[in-house]
Design a protein around this motif. Structure first.
Motif, PDB file in Angstrom:
ATOM      1  N   THR A  78       0.864  -1.170   0.000  1.00 38.33           N
ATOM      2  CA  THR A  78       0.000   0.000   0.000  1.00 38.33           C
ATOM      3  C   THR A  78       0.901   1.221   0.000  1.00 38.33           C
ATOM      4  N   ILE A  79       0.750   2.048  -1.005  1.00 39.90           N
ATOM      5  CA  ILE A  79       1.588   3.234  -1.147  1.00 39.90           C
ATOM      6  C   ILE A  79       0.698   4.465  -1.030  1.00 39.90           C
ATOM      7  N   GLY A  80       1.021   5.328  -0.092  1.00 36.83           N
ATOM      8  CA  GLY A  80       0.265   6.558   0.091  1.00 36.83           C
ATOM      9  C   GLY A  80       0.824   7.664  -0.780  1.00 36.83           C
ATOM     10  N   ALA A  81      -0.068   8.466  -1.329  1.00 36.11           N
ATOM     11  CA  ALA A  81       0.343   9.584  -2.168  1.00 36.11           C
ATOM     12  C   ALA A  81      -0.614  10.744  -1.960  1.00 36.11           C
ATOM     13  N   LYS A  82      -0.097  11.934  -2.114  1.00 33.23           N
ATOM     14  CA  LYS A  82      -0.953  13.116  -2.008  1.00 33.23           C
ATOM     15  C   LYS A  82      -1.790  13.224  -3.276  1.00 33.23           C
ATOM     16  N   THR A  83      -3.094  13.392  -3.084  1.00 33.67           N
ATOM     17  CA  THR A  83      -3.997  13.403  -4.237  1.00 33.67           C
ATOM     18  C   THR A  83      -4.912  14.614  -4.195  1.00 33.67           C
ATOM     19  N   SER A  84      -5.492  14.896  -5.342  1.00 34.52           N
ATOM     20  CA  SER A  84      -6.494  15.959  -5.435  1.00 34.52           C
ATOM     21  C   SER A  84      -7.849  15.374  -5.026  1.00 34.52           C
ATOM     22  N   SER A  85      -8.867  16.184  -5.034  1.00 28.23           N
ATOM     23  CA  SER A  85     -10.200  15.720  -4.643  1.00 28.23           C
ATOM     24  C   SER A  85     -10.787  14.735  -5.661  1.00 28.23           C
ATOM     25  N   GLU A 123      -3.103   7.828 -10.801  1.00 29.53           N
ATOM     26  CA  GLU A 123      -4.404   7.825 -10.155  1.00 29.53           C
ATOM     27  C   GLU A 123      -4.422   6.805  -9.028  1.00 29.53           C
ATOM     28  N   VAL A 124      -5.348   6.990  -8.095  1.00 33.55           N
ATOM     29  CA  VAL A 124      -5.534   6.045  -7.015  1.00 33.55           C
ATOM     30  C   VAL A 124      -6.098   4.755  -7.606  1.00 33.55           C
ATOM     31  N   GLY A 125      -5.586   3.603  -7.129  1.00 34.48           N
ATOM     32  CA  GLY A 125      -6.077   2.327  -7.639  1.00 34.48           C
ATOM     33  C   GLY A 125      -5.105   1.205  -7.363  1.00 34.48           C
ATOM     34  N   THR A 126      -5.360   0.041  -7.956  1.00 30.83           N
ATOM     35  CA  THR A 126      -4.512  -1.135  -7.794  1.00 30.83           C
ATOM     36  C   THR A 126      -3.756  -1.386  -9.095  1.00 30.83           C
ATOM     37  N   ILE A 131       9.103  -7.711 -10.589  1.00 27.50           N
ATOM     38  CA  ILE A 131      10.418  -7.621  -9.957  1.00 27.50           C
ATOM     39  C   ILE A 131      11.310  -8.697 -10.565  1.00 27.50           C
ATOM     40  N   LYS A 132      12.446  -8.275 -11.088  1.00 26.75           N
ATOM     41  CA  LYS A 132      13.402  -9.206 -11.680  1.00 26.75           C
ATOM     42  C   LYS A 132      14.449  -9.547 -10.605  1.00 26.75           C
ATOM     43  N   LEU A 133      14.373 -10.761 -10.080  1.00 30.50           N
ATOM     44  CA  LEU A 133      15.295 -11.193  -9.040  1.00 30.50           C
ATOM     45  C   LEU A 133      16.524 -11.874  -9.631  1.00 30.50           C
ATOM     46  N   HIS A 134      16.351 -12.467 -10.796  1.00 29.91           N
ATOM     47  CA  HIS A 134      17.405 -13.197 -11.493  1.00 29.91           C
ATOM     48  C   HIS A 134      16.991 -13.174 -12.955  1.00 29.91           C
ATOM     49  N   ARG A 135      17.886 -13.437 -13.865  1.00 30.48           N
ATOM     50  CA  ARG A 135      17.486 -13.341 -15.264  1.00 30.48           C
ATOM     51  C   ARG A 135      16.418 -14.373 -15.637  1.00 30.48           C
ATOM     52  N   GLU A 136      16.281 -15.436 -14.846  1.00 28.56           N
ATOM     53  CA  GLU A 136      15.250 -16.435 -15.104  1.00 28.56           C
ATOM     54  C   GLU A 136      14.122 -16.393 -14.078  1.00 28.56           C
ATOM     55  N   VAL A 137      14.263 -15.582 -13.031  1.00 19.52           N
ATOM     56  CA  VAL A 137      13.262 -15.541 -11.963  1.00 19.52           C
ATOM     57  C   VAL A 137      12.664 -14.137 -11.882  1.00 19.52           C
ATOM     58  N   LYS A 138      11.367 -14.079 -12.188  1.00 20.50           N
ATOM     59  CA  LYS A 138      10.635 -12.814 -12.098  1.00 20.50           C
ATOM     60  C   LYS A 138       9.383 -13.067 -11.285  1.00 20.50           C
ATOM     61  N   VAL A 139       8.975 -12.079 -10.503  1.00 15.71           N
ATOM     62  CA  VAL A 139       7.760 -12.212  -9.711  1.00 15.71           C
ATOM     63  C   VAL A 139       6.923 -10.952  -9.884  1.00 15.71           C
ATOM     64  N   SER A 140       5.613 -11.147  -9.943  1.00 14.17           N
ATOM     65  CA  SER A 140       4.704 -10.029 -10.108  1.00 14.17           C
ATOM     66  C   SER A 140       4.015  -9.764  -8.776  1.00 14.17           C
ATOM     67  N   ILE A 141       4.006  -8.497  -8.349  1.00 11.58           N
ATOM     68  CA  ILE A 141       3.343  -8.143  -7.104  1.00 11.58           C
ATOM     69  C   ILE A 141       2.304  -7.059  -7.380  1.00 11.58           C
ATOM     70  N   GLU A 142       1.306  -7.021  -6.510  1.00  8.55           N
ATOM     71  CA  GLU A 142       0.282  -5.996  -6.623  1.00  8.55           C
ATOM     72  C   GLU A 142       0.587  -4.889  -5.619  1.00  8.55           C
ATOM     73  N   PHE A 143       0.312  -3.669  -6.033  1.00  7.24           N
ATOM     74  CA  PHE A 143       0.411  -2.565  -5.082  1.00  7.24           C
ATOM     75  C   PHE A 143      -0.787  -1.653  -5.272  1.00  7.24           C
ATOM     76  N   GLU A 144      -1.212  -1.108  -4.156  1.00  6.32           N
ATOM     77  CA  GLU A 144      -2.385  -0.244  -4.176  1.00  6.32           C
ATOM     78  C   GLU A 144      -1.949   1.162  -3.818  1.00  6.32           C
ATOM     79  N   VAL A 145      -2.386   2.113  -4.596  1.00  7.26           N
ATOM     80  CA  VAL A 145      -2.092   3.520  -4.342  1.00  7.26           C
ATOM     81  C   VAL A 145      -3.322   4.107  -3.666  1.00  7.26           C
ATOM     82  N   VAL A 146      -3.084   4.681  -2.465  1.00 10.69           N
ATOM     83  CA  VAL A 146      -4.188   5.274  -1.700  1.00 10.69           C
ATOM     84  C   VAL A 146      -3.878   6.733  -1.418  1.00 10.69           C
ATOM     85  N   SER A 147      -4.912   7.472  -1.099  1.00 15.44           N
ATOM     86  CA  SER A 147      -4.760   8.883  -0.782  1.00 15.44           C
ATOM     87  C   SER A 147      -4.300   9.050   0.657  1.00 15.44           C
ATOM     88  N   GLU A 148      -3.339   9.918   0.877  1.00 15.46           N
ATOM     89  CA  GLU A 148      -2.841  10.178   2.235  1.00 15.46           C
ATOM     90  C   GLU A 148      -3.703  11.195   2.926  1.00 15.46           C
TER      91      GLU A 148
END
Length: 148
Positions: A78-85, A123-126, A131-148
């Motif tokens: 969860t990543i907080g960011a300053k947002t407009s109305s 914009e706020v959302g998911t 993430i590339k950990l190794h040239r053969e190993v990649k992982v996908s993660i979700e992050f959500e942007v929320v208003s602070e």
């Protein structure tokens, strides 16, 4: 012309790969910059021996990357960011904020190894990041942007 890459070259190959390129590209760019050498028989033998010695080290690094990938699979940020109305973010969320959020959860990942699927997150959302950990190993993660 066949060459042996001395370092990773984007869209061409990885270190110690034997690739075929045009003569001018090899002679005028790759070899003078120290990115490659000509693939002679003796050079091929030296590279083959080097690859044998590095195979064990590489397997250990890949196993560590796979273990870290398993730990990262269930992570949701969860990543907080300053947002407009209206929900628009002032600025944008980039890989630096994702790396900092991962560091807070105990994962030290270099920001250069994080790629966000969308061009810009404004914009706020998911969203998803890879993430590339190794040239053969990649992982996908979700992050959500929320208003602070």
């Amino acid at each position: 012309m066949e060459i042996i890459l001395l370092q990773d070259v984007p869209r061409l190959g990885h270190k110690n790969d034997i690739v075929k390129v045009r003569n001018g590209y090899a002679r005028n760019y790759l070899i003078p910059k120290g990115m490659a050498i000509a693939a002679t028989e003796s050079a091929k033998k030296v590279i083959a021996e080097t690859i044998k010695q590095q195979a064990h080290k590489e397997a250990k690094i890949k196993a560590e990357a796979e273990e870290l990938a398993k730990k990262l699979e269930g992570v949701k940020l969860t990543i907080g960011a300053k947002t407009s109305s209206t929900g628009k973010i002032f600025g944008s969320v980039n890989n630096i904020q994702i790396a900092e959020a991962l560091a807070k959860q105990g994962f030290e990942i270099d920001r250069k190894n994080i790629v966000i699927a969308e061009d810009q997150v404004k914009e706020v959302g998911t969203y998803k990041a890879e993430i590339k950990l190794h040239r053969e190993v990649k992982v996908s993660i979700e992050f959500e942007v929320v208003s602070e």
